[in-house]
Design a protein around this motif. Structure first.
Motif, PDB file in Angstrom:
ATOM      1  N   SER A 124      19.368  17.274  76.933  1.00  0.00           N
ATOM      2  CA  SER A 124      19.377  17.924  78.244  1.00  0.00           C
ATOM      3  C   SER A 124      20.547  18.879  78.447  1.00  0.00           C
ATOM      4  O   SER A 124      20.389  19.928  79.069  1.00  0.00           O
ATOM      5  CB  SER A 124      19.352  16.878  79.360  1.00  0.00           C
ATOM      6  N   VAL A 125      21.727  18.560  77.930  1.00  0.00           N
ATOM      7  CA  VAL A 125      22.881  19.439  78.120  1.00  0.00           C
ATOM      8  C   VAL A 125      22.672  20.748  77.357  1.00  0.00           C
ATOM      9  O   VAL A 125      22.860  21.838  77.904  1.00  0.00           O
ATOM     10  CB  VAL A 125      24.194  18.752  77.684  1.00  0.00           C
ATOM     11  N   ALA A 126      22.261  20.663  76.101  1.00  0.00           N
ATOM     12  CA  ALA A 126      22.007  21.873  75.313  1.00  0.00           C
ATOM     13  C   ALA A 126      20.872  22.690  75.934  1.00  0.00           C
ATOM     14  O   ALA A 126      20.933  23.926  75.966  1.00  0.00           O
ATOM     15  CB  ALA A 126      21.682  21.501  73.868  1.00  0.00           C
ATOM     16  N   HIS A 127      19.847  22.006  76.432  1.00  0.00           N
ATOM     17  CA  HIS A 127      18.730  22.706  77.072  1.00  0.00           C
ATOM     18  C   HIS A 127      19.210  23.465  78.309  1.00  0.00           C
ATOM     19  O   HIS A 127      18.863  24.637  78.509  1.00  0.00           O
ATOM     20  CB  HIS A 127      17.630  21.710  77.437  1.00  0.00           C
ATOM     21  N   LEU A 129      22.256  24.516  78.934  1.00  0.00           N
ATOM     22  CA  LEU A 129      23.090  25.633  78.483  1.00  0.00           C
ATOM     23  C   LEU A 129      22.230  26.791  77.988  1.00  0.00           C
ATOM     24  O   LEU A 129      22.483  27.952  78.318  1.00  0.00           O
ATOM     25  CB  LEU A 129      24.042  25.176  77.377  1.00  0.00           C
ATOM     26  N   ALA A 130      21.223  26.484  77.185  1.00  0.00           N
ATOM     27  CA  ALA A 130      20.353  27.532  76.643  1.00  0.00           C
ATOM     28  C   ALA A 130      19.643  28.292  77.760  1.00  0.00           C
ATOM     29  O   ALA A 130      19.466  29.512  77.677  1.00  0.00           O
ATOM     30  CB  ALA A 130      19.343  26.924  75.675  1.00  0.00           C
ATOM     31  N   ARG A 131      19.242  27.609  78.813  1.00  0.00           N
ATOM     32  CA  ARG A 131      18.580  28.268  79.948  1.00  0.00           C
ATOM     33  C   ARG A 131      19.542  29.225  80.667  1.00  0.00           C
ATOM     34  O   ARG A 131      19.109  30.204  81.260  1.00  0.00           O
ATOM     35  CB  ARG A 131      18.043  27.234  80.946  1.00  0.00           C
ATOM     36  N   ARG A 132      20.840  28.957  80.619  1.00  0.00           N
ATOM     37  CA  ARG A 132      21.844  29.848  81.240  1.00  0.00           C
ATOM     38  C   ARG A 132      21.874  31.215  80.569  1.00  0.00           C
ATOM     39  O   ARG A 132      22.291  32.198  81.172  1.00  0.00           O
ATOM     40  CB  ARG A 132      23.242  29.239  81.159  1.00  0.00           C
ATOM     41  N   ALA A 133      21.461  31.275  79.306  1.00  0.00           N
ATOM     42  CA  ALA A 133      21.476  32.544  78.572  1.00  0.00           C
ATOM     43  C   ALA A 133      20.571  33.582  79.229  1.00  0.00           C
ATOM     44  O   ALA A 133      20.753  34.780  79.026  1.00  0.00           O
ATOM     45  CB  ALA A 133      21.057  32.316  77.119  1.00  0.00           C
ATOM     46  N   LYS A 134      19.629  33.135  80.008  1.00  0.00           N
ATOM     47  CA  LYS A 134      18.703  34.055  80.684  1.00  0.00           C
ATOM     48  C   LYS A 134      19.455  34.959  81.669  1.00  0.00           C
ATOM     49  O   LYS A 134      19.036  36.069  81.942  1.00  0.00           O
ATOM     50  CB  LYS A 134      17.625  33.255  81.412  1.00  0.00           C
ATOM     51  N   PHE A 135      20.582  34.484  82.169  1.00  0.00           N
ATOM     52  CA  PHE A 135      21.282  35.187  83.240  1.00  0.00           C
ATOM     53  C   PHE A 135      22.542  35.920  82.788  1.00  0.00           C
ATOM     54  O   PHE A 135      23.335  36.358  83.605  1.00  0.00           O
ATOM     55  CB  PHE A 135      21.622  34.202  84.361  1.00  0.00           C
ATOM     56  N   GLY A 136      22.740  36.047  81.484  1.00  0.00           N
ATOM     57  CA  GLY A 136      23.910  36.774  80.988  1.00  0.00           C
ATOM     58  C   GLY A 136      23.633  37.371  79.622  1.00  0.00           C
ATOM     59  O   GLY A 136      22.891  36.798  78.834  1.00  0.00           O
ATOM     60  N   ASN A 137      24.216  38.517  79.360  1.00  0.00           N
ATOM     61  CA  ASN A 137      23.978  39.201  78.093  1.00  0.00           C
ATOM     62  C   ASN A 137      24.997  38.855  77.008  1.00  0.00           C
ATOM     63  O   ASN A 137      24.741  39.057  75.841  1.00  0.00           O
ATOM     64  CB  ASN A 137      23.987  40.719  78.291  1.00  0.00           C
ATOM     65  N   GLU A 138      26.160  38.364  77.402  1.00  0.00           N
ATOM     66  CA  GLU A 138      27.211  38.176  76.433  1.00  0.00           C
ATOM     67  C   GLU A 138      27.282  36.731  75.929  1.00  0.00           C
ATOM     68  O   GLU A 138      26.779  35.813  76.564  1.00  0.00           O
ATOM     69  CB  GLU A 138      28.572  38.588  77.018  1.00  0.00           C
ATOM     70  N   LEU A 139      27.900  36.599  74.786  1.00  0.00           N
ATOM     71  CA  LEU A 139      28.185  35.285  74.226  1.00  0.00           C
ATOM     72  C   LEU A 139      29.210  34.606  75.128  1.00  0.00           C
ATOM     73  O   LEU A 139      30.189  35.229  75.541  1.00  0.00           O
ATOM     74  CB  LEU A 139      28.758  35.454  72.809  1.00  0.00           C
ATOM     75  N   GLN A 140      28.973  33.341  75.443  1.00  0.00           N
ATOM     76  CA  GLN A 140      29.907  32.568  76.255  1.00  0.00           C
ATOM     77  C   GLN A 140      30.267  31.307  75.485  1.00  0.00           C
ATOM     78  O   GLN A 140      29.380  30.613  74.994  1.00  0.00           O
ATOM     79  CB  GLN A 140      29.278  32.195  77.597  1.00  0.00           C
ATOM     80  N   ILE A 146      34.062  21.969  80.289  1.00  0.00           N
ATOM     81  CA  ILE A 146      32.647  22.090  80.614  1.00  0.00           C
ATOM     82  C   ILE A 146      32.499  22.802  81.948  1.00  0.00           C
ATOM     83  O   ILE A 146      33.424  22.842  82.752  1.00  0.00           O
ATOM     84  CB  ILE A 146      31.949  20.708  80.673  1.00  0.00           C
ATOM     85  N   LEU A 147      31.354  23.367  82.157  1.00  0.00           N
ATOM     86  CA  LEU A 147      31.053  24.005  83.428  1.00  0.00           C
ATOM     87  C   LEU A 147      30.815  22.923  84.474  1.00  0.00           C
ATOM     88  O   LEU A 147      30.264  21.865  84.174  1.00  0.00           O
ATOM     89  CB  LEU A 147      29.792  24.851  83.286  1.00  0.00           C
ATOM     90  N   GLU A 148      31.213  23.220  85.699  1.00  0.00           N
ATOM     91  CA  GLU A 148      31.030  22.235  86.768  1.00  0.00           C
ATOM     92  C   GLU A 148      29.579  21.812  86.928  1.00  0.00           C
ATOM     93  O   GLU A 148      29.289  20.650  87.190  1.00  0.00           O
ATOM     94  CB  GLU A 148      31.553  22.784  88.099  1.00  0.00           C
ATOM     95  N   ASP A 149      28.655  22.764  86.760  1.00  0.00           N
ATOM     96  CA  ASP A 149      27.249  22.441  86.998  1.00  0.00           C
ATOM     97  C   ASP A 149      26.624  21.598  85.890  1.00  0.00           C
ATOM     98  O   ASP A 149      25.546  21.049  86.078  1.00  0.00           O
ATOM     99  CB  ASP A 149      26.415  23.690  87.284  1.00  0.00           C
ATOM    100  N   PRO A 152      27.644  16.663  85.591  1.00  0.00           N
ATOM    101  CA  PRO A 152      26.813  15.477  85.822  1.00  0.00           C
ATOM    102  C   PRO A 152      25.890  15.156  84.629  1.00  0.00           C
ATOM    103  O   PRO A 152      25.677  13.993  84.305  1.00  0.00           O
ATOM    104  CB  PRO A 152      25.988  15.824  87.066  1.00  0.00           C
ATOM    105  N   LEU A 153      25.357  16.191  83.970  1.00  0.00           N
ATOM    106  CA  LEU A 153      24.498  15.963  82.799  1.00  0.00           C
ATOM    107  C   LEU A 153      25.288  15.338  81.652  1.00  0.00           C
ATOM    108  O   LEU A 153      24.810  14.427  80.988  1.00  0.00           O
ATOM    109  CB  LEU A 153      23.878  17.272  82.318  1.00  0.00           C
ATOM    110  N   VAL A 154      26.508  15.845  81.425  1.00  0.00           N
ATOM    111  CA  VAL A 154      27.351  15.301  80.354  1.00  0.00           C
ATOM    112  C   VAL A 154      27.702  13.855  80.667  1.00  0.00           C
ATOM    113  O   VAL A 154      27.622  12.989  79.786  1.00  0.00           O
ATOM    114  CB  VAL A 154      28.626  16.156  80.165  1.00  0.00           C
ATOM    115  N   SER A 155      28.053  13.561  81.908  1.00  0.00           N
ATOM    116  CA  SER A 155      28.400  12.188  82.298  1.00  0.00           C
ATOM    117  C   SER A 155      27.216  11.250  82.116  1.00  0.00           C
ATOM    118  O   SER A 155      27.358  10.150  81.573  1.00  0.00           O
ATOM    119  CB  SER A 155      28.866  12.139  83.756  1.00  0.00           C
ATOM    120  N   ARG A 156      26.047  11.674  82.574  1.00  0.00           N
ATOM    121  CA  ARG A 156      24.854  10.844  82.444  1.00  0.00           C
ATOM    122  C   ARG A 156      24.493  10.631  80.978  1.00  0.00           C
ATOM    123  O   ARG A 156      24.090   9.548  80.554  1.00  0.00           O
ATOM    124  CB  ARG A 156      23.683  11.486  83.188  1.00  0.00           C
TER     125      ARG A 156
END
Length: 159
Positions: A124-127, A129-140, A146-149, A152-156
């Protein structure tokens, strides 16, 4: 589940964004305590098929681990075709076999590199993150953070 020390666990995902003619790559690397040591999001031009995206994501994930000087890892993803091919070392597919062959060459540089197929729910965490790529052109890339959003996924995921 976190891996046994000194192993690191790497999860990856690579969804297609047909509306953008692009694909996303998402990678998260965690230590044996479940703490994030690195995360990556990248958007790439859309390849011919989802299987090629899986193969490209597999290879990019291994390069990222190498860039972070990780030597012992468990490599988990829901890309069943690619993981199965890497486990069997049968990477002869005409469209993406060369990419998986590259992955096997890179994997040989690690002291330990175990490939494991998991279900989407374990990725779920990798999924995310991968979905975030839709909203940015650059490598992050994030190191030891970790990102705040996704916190909760990492903790769970670490429970």
């Amino acid at each position: 589940m976190p891996p046994i020390s000194p192993l690191y666990k790497i999860n990856f995902d690579g969804p297609l964004f047909s509306d953008l003619d692009a694909a996303g790559l998402g990678v998260v690397i965690r230590d044996s305590c479940g703490l994030v040591v690195g995360a990556l999001v990248e958007r790439i031009p859309i390849p011919i098929s989802a299987s090629i995206v899986e193969a490209l994501t597999c290879r990019r994930t291994l390069y990222f681990a190498k860039e972070l000087s990780i030597c012992e890892l468990v490599y988990e993803g829901d890309a069943e075709v690619s993981i199965r091919a890497l486990l069997s070392k049968e990477v002869v597919h005409p469209e993406y076999g060369h990419v998986l062959q590259d992955s096997l060459v890179i994997a040989n540089d690690f002291r330990i590199c175990d490939f494991v197929h998991i279900k989407r729910v374990g990725d779920s965490v990798a999924h995310f993150l991968a979905r975030r790529a839709k909203f940015g052109n650059e490598l992050q890339v994030w190191l030891e953070a970790i990102l705040e959003d996704i916190a909760p996924l990492v903790s769970r995921d670490s429970l």
